[in-house]
Design a protein around this motif. Sequence first.
Motif, PDB file in Angstrom:
ATOM      1  N   ASP A   1     -14.141  96.290  65.123  1.00  0.00           N
ATOM      2  CA  ASP A   1     -13.448  95.557  66.143  1.00  0.00           C
ATOM      3  C   ASP A   1     -13.300  94.134  65.548  1.00  0.00           C
ATOM      4  OD1 ASP A   1     -12.534  95.237  68.838  1.00  0.00           O
ATOM      5  OD2 ASP A   1     -14.373  94.280  69.265  1.00  0.00           O
ATOM      6  N   ALA A   2     -14.167  93.651  65.157  1.00  0.00           N
ATOM      7  CA  ALA A   2     -14.019  92.070  64.797  1.00  0.00           C
ATOM      8  C   ALA A   2     -13.059  91.991  63.644  1.00  0.00           C
ATOM      9  CB  ALA A   2     -15.424  91.428  64.177  1.00  0.00           C
ATOM     10  N   ALA A   3     -13.035  93.149  62.811  1.00  0.00           N
ATOM     11  CA  ALA A   3     -11.918  92.918  61.484  1.00  0.00           C
ATOM     12  C   ALA A   3     -10.560  93.227  62.375  1.00  0.00           C
ATOM     13  CB  ALA A   3     -12.295  93.891  60.423  1.00  0.00           C
ATOM     14  N   GLU A   4     -10.465  94.017  63.335  1.00  0.00           N
ATOM     15  CA  GLU A   4      -8.998  94.344  64.049  1.00  0.00           C
ATOM     16  C   GLU A   4      -8.615  92.901  64.611  1.00  0.00           C
ATOM     17  OE1 GLU A   4      -8.932  99.045  64.026  1.00  0.00           O
ATOM     18  OE2 GLU A   4      -9.293  97.944  65.984  1.00  0.00           O
ATOM     19  N   ARG A   5      -9.520  92.439  65.491  1.00  0.00           N
ATOM     20  CA  ARG A   5      -9.156  91.185  65.989  1.00  0.00           C
ATOM     21  C   ARG A   5      -8.486  90.219  65.147  1.00  0.00           C
ATOM     22  NH1 ARG A   5     -10.333  91.599  71.364  1.00  0.00           N
ATOM     23  NH2 ARG A   5     -11.354  93.087  72.003  1.00  0.00           N
ATOM     24  N   ALA A   6      -9.464  90.050  64.038  1.00  0.00           N
ATOM     25  CA  ALA A   6      -9.036  88.685  62.985  1.00  0.00           C
ATOM     26  C   ALA A   6      -7.697  89.170  62.451  1.00  0.00           C
ATOM     27  CB  ALA A   6     -10.044  88.905  61.864  1.00  0.00           C
ATOM     28  N   LEU A   7      -7.249  90.050  62.142  1.00  0.00           N
ATOM     29  CA  LEU A   7      -6.052  90.582  61.519  1.00  0.00           C
ATOM     30  C   LEU A   7      -5.000  90.305  62.728  1.00  0.00           C
ATOM     31  CD1 LEU A   7      -6.551  93.889  59.615  1.00  0.00           C
ATOM     32  CD2 LEU A   7      -6.181  91.994  58.643  1.00  0.00           C
ATOM     33  N   GLY A   8      -5.146  90.460  63.972  1.00  0.00           N
ATOM     34  CA  GLY A   8      -4.365  90.296  65.137  1.00  0.00           C
ATOM     35  C   GLY A   8      -4.170  88.710  65.263  1.00  0.00           C
ATOM     36  N   GLU A   9      -5.243  88.102  65.169  1.00  0.00           N
ATOM     37  CA  GLU A   9      -5.389  86.844  65.594  1.00  0.00           C
ATOM     38  C   GLU A   9      -4.540  86.094  64.488  1.00  0.00           C
ATOM     39  OE1 GLU A   9      -8.428  83.117  66.145  1.00  0.00           O
ATOM     40  OE2 GLU A   9      -9.186  84.947  65.591  1.00  0.00           O
ATOM     41  N   ALA A  10      -4.438  86.408  63.281  1.00  0.00           N
ATOM     42  CA  ALA A  10      -3.661  85.878  61.997  1.00  0.00           C
ATOM     43  C   ALA A  10      -2.091  85.862  62.628  1.00  0.00           C
ATOM     44  CB  ALA A  10      -3.989  86.378  60.983  1.00  0.00           C
ATOM     45  N   GLU A  11      -1.753  86.900  63.445  1.00  0.00           N
ATOM     46  CA  GLU A  11      -0.554  86.989  63.814  1.00  0.00           C
ATOM     47  C   GLU A  11      -0.087  86.431  65.540  1.00  0.00           C
ATOM     48  OE1 GLU A  11       0.940  90.958  62.635  1.00  0.00           O
ATOM     49  OE2 GLU A  11       0.325  90.550  60.463  1.00  0.00           O
ATOM     50  N   GLY A  12      -1.130  85.956  65.767  1.00  0.00           N
ATOM     51  CA  GLY A  12      -0.929  85.608  67.369  1.00  0.00           C
ATOM     52  C   GLY A  12      -0.981  86.686  68.214  1.00  0.00           C
ATOM     53  N   ARG A  13      -1.853  87.753  67.642  1.00  0.00           N
ATOM     54  CA  ARG A  13      -2.058  89.052  68.763  1.00  0.00           C
ATOM     55  C   ARG A  13      -3.417  89.077  69.130  1.00  0.00           C
ATOM     56  NH1 ARG A  13       0.440  94.203  66.212  1.00  0.00           N
ATOM     57  NH2 ARG A  13       0.392  93.247  63.870  1.00  0.00           N
ATOM     58  N   GLU A  14      -3.766  89.951  70.019  1.00  0.00           N
ATOM     59  CA  GLU A  14      -5.015  90.208  70.183  1.00  0.00           C
ATOM     60  C   GLU A  14      -5.900  90.944  69.014  1.00  0.00           C
ATOM     61  OE1 GLU A  14      -7.937  92.445  73.548  1.00  0.00           O
ATOM     62  OE2 GLU A  14      -5.545  92.385  74.013  1.00  0.00           O
ATOM     63  N   ARG A  15      -5.290  92.206  68.573  1.00  0.00           N
ATOM     64  CA  ARG A  15      -5.666  92.953  67.412  1.00  0.00           C
ATOM     65  C   ARG A  15      -4.522  93.443  66.568  1.00  0.00           C
ATOM     66  NH1 ARG A  15      -9.893  96.253  67.974  1.00  0.00           N
ATOM     67  NH2 ARG A  15     -10.343  95.636  69.989  1.00  0.00           N
ATOM     68  N   LYS A  16      -4.777  93.874  65.480  1.00  0.00           N
ATOM     69  CA  LYS A  16      -3.950  94.977  64.555  1.00  0.00           C
ATOM     70  C   LYS A  16      -4.696  96.028  64.297  1.00  0.00           C
ATOM     71  CE  LYS A  16      -2.252  93.628  60.835  1.00  0.00           C
ATOM     72  NZ  LYS A  16      -1.102  92.761  59.863  1.00  0.00           N
ATOM     73  N   LYS A  17      -4.454  97.003  64.585  1.00  0.00           N
ATOM     74  CA  LYS A  17      -5.269  98.334  64.294  1.00  0.00           C
ATOM     75  C   LYS A  17      -5.237  98.633  62.781  1.00  0.00           C
ATOM     76  CE  LYS A  17      -5.170 101.474  67.421  1.00  0.00           C
ATOM     77  NZ  LYS A  17      -4.827 102.441  68.483  1.00  0.00           N
ATOM     78  N   ILE A  18      -6.456  98.821  62.388  1.00  0.00           N
ATOM     79  CA  ILE A  18      -6.696  99.384  60.975  1.00  0.00           C
ATOM     80  C   ILE A  18      -6.599 100.854  60.926  1.00  0.00           C
ATOM     81  CG2 ILE A  18      -8.497  99.757  58.966  1.00  0.00           C
ATOM     82  CD1 ILE A  18      -9.629  96.853  59.947  1.00  0.00           C
ATOM     83  N   VAL A  19      -5.674 101.440  59.985  1.00  0.00           N
ATOM     84  CA  VAL A  19      -5.181 102.794  59.942  1.00  0.00           C
ATOM     85  C   VAL A  19      -5.861 103.745  59.210  1.00  0.00           C
ATOM     86  CG1 VAL A  19      -3.330 104.331  59.726  1.00  0.00           C
ATOM     87  CG2 VAL A  19      -2.956 102.091  60.750  1.00  0.00           C
ATOM     88  N   GLU A  20      -6.087 103.163  57.972  1.00  0.00           N
ATOM     89  CA  GLU A  20      -6.729 104.146  56.894  1.00  0.00           C
ATOM     90  C   GLU A  20      -8.296 104.343  57.179  1.00  0.00           C
ATOM     91  OE1 GLU A  20      -4.764 105.798  54.807  1.00  0.00           O
ATOM     92  OE2 GLU A  20      -2.927 104.538  55.075  1.00  0.00           O
ATOM     93  N   TRP A  21      -8.267 105.732  57.032  1.00  0.00           N
ATOM     94  CA  TRP A  21      -9.820 106.326  57.266  1.00  0.00           C
ATOM     95  C   TRP A  21     -10.957 105.632  56.519  1.00  0.00           C
ATOM     96  CZ3 TRP A  21     -10.663 110.868  60.497  1.00  0.00           C
ATOM     97  CH2 TRP A  21     -12.002 111.215  60.567  1.00  0.00           C
ATOM     98  N   ASP A  22     -10.744 105.501  55.239  1.00  0.00           N
ATOM     99  CA  ASP A  22     -11.594 104.948  54.315  1.00  0.00           C
ATOM    100  C   ASP A  22     -12.026 103.434  54.592  1.00  0.00           C
ATOM    101  OD1 ASP A  22     -12.226 107.115  53.008  1.00  0.00           O
ATOM    102  OD2 ASP A  22     -10.902 106.717  51.170  1.00  0.00           O
ATOM    103  N   ASP A  23     -10.615 102.561  54.990  1.00  0.00           N
ATOM    104  CA  ASP A  23     -10.671 101.101  55.472  1.00  0.00           C
ATOM    105  C   ASP A  23     -11.620 101.096  56.686  1.00  0.00           C
ATOM    106  OD1 ASP A  23      -9.383 100.369  53.231  1.00  0.00           O
ATOM    107  OD2 ASP A  23      -7.180 100.283  54.391  1.00  0.00           O
ATOM    108  N   MET A  24     -11.343 101.826  57.622  1.00  0.00           N
ATOM    109  CA  MET A  24     -12.212 102.126  58.962  1.00  0.00           C
ATOM    110  C   MET A  24     -13.812 102.165  58.665  1.00  0.00           C
ATOM    111  SD  MET A  24      -9.907 104.290  61.302  1.00  0.00           S
ATOM    112  CE  MET A  24     -10.882 104.249  62.710  1.00  0.00           C
ATOM    113  N   VAL A  25     -14.188 103.156  57.724  1.00  0.00           N
ATOM    114  CA  VAL A  25     -15.656 103.264  57.277  1.00  0.00           C
ATOM    115  C   VAL A  25     -16.120 102.202  56.529  1.00  0.00           C
ATOM    116  CG1 VAL A  25     -17.035 104.818  55.953  1.00  0.00           C
ATOM    117  CG2 VAL A  25     -15.209 105.900  57.182  1.00  0.00           C
ATOM    118  N   SER A  26     -15.147 101.351  55.906  1.00  0.00           N
ATOM    119  CA  SER A  26     -15.568 100.545  54.874  1.00  0.00           C
ATOM    120  C   SER A  26     -16.301  99.188  55.796  1.00  0.00           C
ATOM    121  CB  SER A  26     -14.560 100.186  54.063  1.00  0.00           C
ATOM    122  OG  SER A  26     -14.894  98.663  53.373  1.00  0.00           O
TER     123      SER A  26
END
Length: 455
Positions: free
Chosen positions: A422-447
């Motif tokens: 959740d924190a990683a997705e929020r950080a990705l979104g914050e960099a673009e002025g959004r609340e979050r940007k969803k992480i898509v790849e399964w292995d990335d999610m597990v990582s």
Amino acid sequence: MSRPLRVAVVGAGPAGIYASDLLVKSGRDVAIDLFERMPAPFGLIRYGVAPDHPRIKGIVKSLHTVLDKPEIRLLGNIEVGRDVTVDELREFYDAIVFSTGATADRDLKITGSDLEGFHGASEFVGFYDGNPNFARDWNLTAEKVAVIGVGNVALDVARILAKTADELHVTEIPDNVYGNLGRSAVKEVHVFGRRGPAQAKFTPLELKELDHSANVEVIVDPEDIDYDAASEQSRRDSKSVDLVCQTLENYAIREPKGAQHKLYLHFFESPVEILGKDGRVAGLKTERTELDGTGNVRGTGKFSTWESQAVYRAVGYRSDAVTGVPFDDERAVIPNDGGRVIDPDTDSPIQGLYATGWIKRGPVGLIGNTKSDAKDTTGMLLEDFEAGRLEAPAKPELSAVVEMLTSRGIAVTTWDGWHRLDAAERALGEAEGRERKKIVEWDDMVSHAGPEYHI
């Protein structure tokens, strides 16, 4: 019993989370393991709700409160029936509750359904919601698109197709979705319903939200506003039905606002054939219907052809079977008596197995229905426990099941892991002025989410 009642809940969507919450609130000493096939929880709230619906996604906040409870442990990235069998789970738990939901599309038996460009709604929903099990790219070269169905999923599909990519960029959509939508050629979306306005399955708020985009013109033909005696009675009996009808009436009589994309809602048009050319969708043929006085319709023998280069069926979801559990293929549910899983050969309950949510009753109803399901199911489970009808597991210790899973090399994700994702997705979104940007790849999610437990 000196140890807690051990329960495995299979499926960490709303149905499973509500069932877990009710067990905790029962006053019994309980320890619940919530198994989830995906690396992240929340089921269709994460992967079935359109990204431009933050109001509905707010439900996640209440689900967070439940999963914060110490009696509930999330075990993600585990597919029951593959990574661990149901019989193996019985070694660790007094009872197992199945809440696996529904993510596949119901079939639509119609001529032309084998043509390229004919899609199930869940496929497109999985794409735009960033579900790692679905496609990363989507063909959006069609200028005119047909959507079959008059429920909220049909509205979601139609709205996402009609909106611009920039309108949706403020949401959590990942880059691949934004890029695909940015190349979209869609100019017209036509939604088709076999019956009339009073029989539509839209919720009033969802229907009103359809018109919130300045780039989308919602159009209803005044000829499609028609009611018979049963329809009028439905309006009197249900405030929701009446609000839907009022909204459609307003769409039918208002002046055009001149938006660049057109979204047509058609009623009394029954799809009879998907037309093709060179193996691809080229149009949709429908038969005009009319009300018969009972709220149902009959064909009039009048046919129309609608130009379309893609057709989406939004006629309902279908649950998948869980290996090792009885399944009714026709109804696409686990056979049950309102909660207890039933052996179809003996027509009697299978000790310790229960079902709740869409896998129990089919993919109908809203969150309120899911809560009622969970109450009925957990009530039966606790009744069986109090009556001594549950067999004690051989290995009830909290560590036992985790030791077994990690010994198989499974990267188990947990609730703490979700907070990291959740924190990683929020950080990705914050960099673009959004609340979050969803992480898509399964292995990335597990990582990001784990593994919390490892060998």
